[in-house]
Scaffold this active site. Sequence first.
Site, PDB file in Angstrom:
ATOM      1  N   GLU A   1       0.816  -1.214   0.000  1.00 31.04           N
ATOM      2  CA  GLU A   1       0.000   0.000   0.000  1.00 31.04           C
ATOM      3  C   GLU A   1       0.853   1.269   0.000  1.00 31.04           C
ATOM      4  O   GLU A   1       0.425   2.338   0.420  1.00 31.04           O
ATOM      5  CB  GLU A   1      -0.969  -0.012   1.187  1.00 31.04           C
ATOM      6  CG  GLU A   1      -1.976  -1.137   1.062  1.00 31.04           C
ATOM      7  CD  GLU A   1      -2.686  -1.510   2.347  1.00 31.04           C
ATOM      8  OE1 GLU A   1      -3.715  -2.199   2.266  1.00 31.04           O
ATOM      9  OE2 GLU A   1      -2.211  -1.129   3.430  1.00 31.04           O
TER      10      GLU A   1
ATOM     11  N   ASP B   1      -0.417  -5.457   9.214  1.00 27.25           N
ATOM     12  CA  ASP B   1      -1.367  -4.643   9.961  1.00 27.25           C
ATOM     13  C   ASP B   1      -1.208  -4.969  11.439  1.00 27.25           C
ATOM     14  O   ASP B   1      -1.077  -6.143  11.810  1.00 27.25           O
ATOM     15  CB  ASP B   1      -2.813  -4.992   9.576  1.00 27.25           C
ATOM     16  CG  ASP B   1      -3.275  -4.350   8.290  1.00 27.25           C
ATOM     17  OD1 ASP B   1      -2.500  -3.602   7.689  1.00 27.25           O
ATOM     18  OD2 ASP B   1      -4.415  -4.627   7.884  1.00 27.25           O
TER      19      ASP B   1
ATOM     20  N   HIS C   1      -0.108   0.072  10.548  1.00 32.05           N
ATOM     21  CA  HIS C   1       0.904  -0.881  10.115  1.00 32.05           C
ATOM     22  C   HIS C   1       2.080  -0.926  11.082  1.00 32.05           C
ATOM     23  O   HIS C   1       2.348   0.046  11.804  1.00 32.05           O
ATOM     24  CB  HIS C   1       1.441  -0.519   8.722  1.00 32.05           C
ATOM     25  CG  HIS C   1       0.437  -0.670   7.627  1.00 32.05           C
ATOM     26  ND1 HIS C   1       0.445   0.112   6.493  1.00 32.05           N
ATOM     27  CD2 HIS C   1      -0.614  -1.523   7.481  1.00 32.05           C
ATOM     28  CE1 HIS C   1      -0.555  -0.245   5.700  1.00 32.05           C
ATOM     29  NE2 HIS C   1      -1.215  -1.229   6.286  1.00 32.05           N
TER      30      HIS C   1
END
Length: 593
Positions: free
Chosen positions: A341, A365, A531
């Site tokens: 991401e 995550d 994260h």
Amino acid sequence: MSNSVNRLKGTLPKIGIRPTIDGRAGVRESLEKQTKDMAMRTAKLFEENLRHPSGEPVECVVSGTIGGVAEAAECAELFARQGVGVSVTVTPCWCYGSETMDMDPSIPKAVWGFNGTERPGAVYLAAVLAGHSQKGLPAFSIYGRDVQDASDDSIPGDVCEKLLRFAKAGLAAAYMKGKSYLSVGSVSMGIAGSIVNESFFQKYLGMRNEYVDMSELNRRMDLGIYDREEYDKALSWTKANCIEGDDPNPEADQHTRQQKDAEWETVVKMTLIVRDLMIGNGKLAEMGYNEESKGHNALVSGFQGQRQWTDFMPNGDFTEAILNSSFDWNGIRQAFVVATENDALNGAAMLFGHLLTDTSQIFSDVRTFWSPEAVKRVTGKELTGMAKDGMIHLINSGSSTLDGTGEQTRDGKPAMKPYWDITSDEADKCLKATRFRAAETGYFRGGGFSSCFLTKGGMPVTMSRINLVDGLGPFLQIAEGYTVDLPEDIHKILDERTNPTWPTTWFVPRLNGKGPFKDVYSVMANWGANHGAISYGHIGADLITLASMLRIPVSMHNVEEDSIFRPSSWSAFGMDAEGADYRACANFGPLYK
């Protein structure tokens, strides 16, 4: 195993050793041998114990003895020619402080003053550190706890620890300088970490920022701008070694076998192309694509993926997972660092971990805190052992390194190792412990494959994260702890509540009963973003040393106080260590300001 190779432009940074000496005639001559020997012992310590993450040996440059400003200038010139990125000044005696000190503001520096009574090495150490602080050039103080005899040519254990911690962190800082962070795409789903802050990379890390639209992957795939022979090899290896798992989608939503085969071909091409974008590929020049062959000299990259790419193309999970691992179709090799991401801040934390440990990094995550009460309610079972007070579920859509399975071993225990210590059998076990399950089309309309594994428990790990706050700047968070095993029935119920196609790591931070570490819930509640970067080993002290070099304060950590090593001038900013860290970093400013 691939050969040790520096795959980026620029020479590997060297460690410069600066033997300083009392310049007075008559006195100097009596100290030459002792001072030079001290410098050579220091160089030997570094060269025998340190490697670059590429596997190549660390080199030291030892200058002549420095008795005054002229010789200090000669040393600076030598270091500039030789590519020195870290300097260590050593001395057994009194020297002229401000005349002999290292004045380069961008090179991390330490001073080891020999603790002996025959000559006042400690007096020079105190004097030159005062000079460093007064001139705004922070330096690390290295001084043995116990007095040594002048004839003692050993390096005490506490001195070795500080020298090695400083040098490894200093090399990490030097290695980043001049390299790039490559954004493949832009901001993913509004995630703040993927809003790339150029000021942070430039001023704190000395890095450039490079950008490539994701459409460049389409162009290279459509035009065949990749090594066709390597692609055939990579696809064959993938089919033989990457096990496809069950499809979690409802039967009506599942892609056909023909679609899945085409998706495998696409994700393998994506992997080759992202790697080529990072480091270049000479084969492309032979094909007539000279510009594309150069790459972006990227030490770390990020792939946006969601959603503009994944709404119609196979996701980047396979690409990220394989690049982040220590092996692929070309054998066992240095891991790449690729942030999912395009979370550049988590990518930077992953980079810190990689440069300090030489190992691959887990991207996850920081997903869920499971309290013992919640686990009992959902599963009917009691948590025991290290997980008895609850744990944090680390899980992300397939970008974690396959090394994170824990299928490598050290002393019979699960581990993640530098690539040069990994055996082919261990790499094979990591692959066999992973399933590449068809992507859930609710998340990824374009399909693809997400890596799925369960990390073995019992590994010491450190979770870290860099965050940015307006008006404050960057800060680092650190949580040392352990991966844990859960009973299979508990794991299955908890895992399937989230996403069973993604890799899971059950993490328990080490608690100390204070602040963010009073319980597991508080660690989760104080984490600054969605994260985290997870590195093998308890490396919090190394991260703190590196952060202080870069002037990044640490907002939370559970590192023992005696292990914390920052520049000596930090003691001038108050007796509360973390508050002093913030004040010192603000006072001196980023390393490359």
